[in-house]
Design a protein around this motif. Structure first.
Motif, PDB file in Angstrom:
ATOM      1  N   TRP A 165       0.832  -1.202   0.000  1.00  0.00           N
ATOM      2  CA  TRP A 165       0.000   0.000   0.000  1.00  0.00           C
ATOM      3  C   TRP A 165       0.865   1.250   0.000  1.00  0.00           C
ATOM      4  N   ALA A 166       1.978   1.224   0.716  1.00  0.00           N
ATOM      5  CA  ALA A 166       2.891   2.368   0.732  1.00  0.00           C
ATOM      6  C   ALA A 166       3.474   2.602  -0.662  1.00  0.00           C
ATOM      7  N   ALA A 167       3.820   1.525  -1.354  1.00  0.00           N
ATOM      8  CA  ALA A 167       4.351   1.654  -2.717  1.00  0.00           C
ATOM      9  C   ALA A 167       3.304   2.278  -3.628  1.00  0.00           C
ATOM     10  N   ARG A 168       2.048   1.906  -3.453  1.00  0.00           N
ATOM     11  CA  ARG A 168       0.973   2.513  -4.258  1.00  0.00           C
ATOM     12  C   ARG A 168       0.851   4.003  -3.976  1.00  0.00           C
ATOM     13  N   TRP A 169       0.828   4.361  -2.691  1.00  0.00           N
ATOM     14  CA  TRP A 169       0.690   5.777  -2.327  1.00  0.00           C
ATOM     15  C   TRP A 169       1.870   6.606  -2.833  1.00  0.00           C
TER      16      TRP A 169
END
Length: 110
Positions: A11-15
């Protein structure tokens, strides 16, 4: 079926990818005002979050690097690419619509 569990690094990579793509889109084609900048940034974030995974997989497959990059790198790159191209595509359509409706400058320059 993909597992969309609570994988915080994914999720951090997406954000991060979405925010980076949105920021680059603002620099690449400067907005006319704060409202347009906010609209473009939110559009970029949204598209990067939604389409980041599939775009990353498509890019890794097309570039034949899927075996060499992690799923986090794939997601980061995909989110950035989706975010960046989302506004570019919408911007082209919006400007074409302005010209067709007579709202543009008619091609007479600035």
């Amino acid at each position: 079926m993909a597992d969309f569990g609570n994988d915080a690094p994914l999720w951090a990579a997406r954000w991060v990818g979405s925010a980076a793509g949105a920021a680059v889109s603002l620099v690449y084609m400067l907005p006319k005002g704060r409202r347009e900048a906010a609209s473009r940034f939110v559009t970029g974030l949204t598209c990067g979050m939604i389409f980041g995974g599939p775009v990353g997989i498509w890019l890794a497959t097309r570039l034949e690097i899927a075996a060499f990059v992690s799923r986090y790198e794939t997601t980061l790159a995909g989110s950035a690419a989706a975010s960046l191209t989302a506004w570019w595509g919408l911007g082209v359509l919006m400007r074409a619509a302005e010209r067709m409706s007579g709202g543009g400058d008619g091609g007479g320059g600035r």
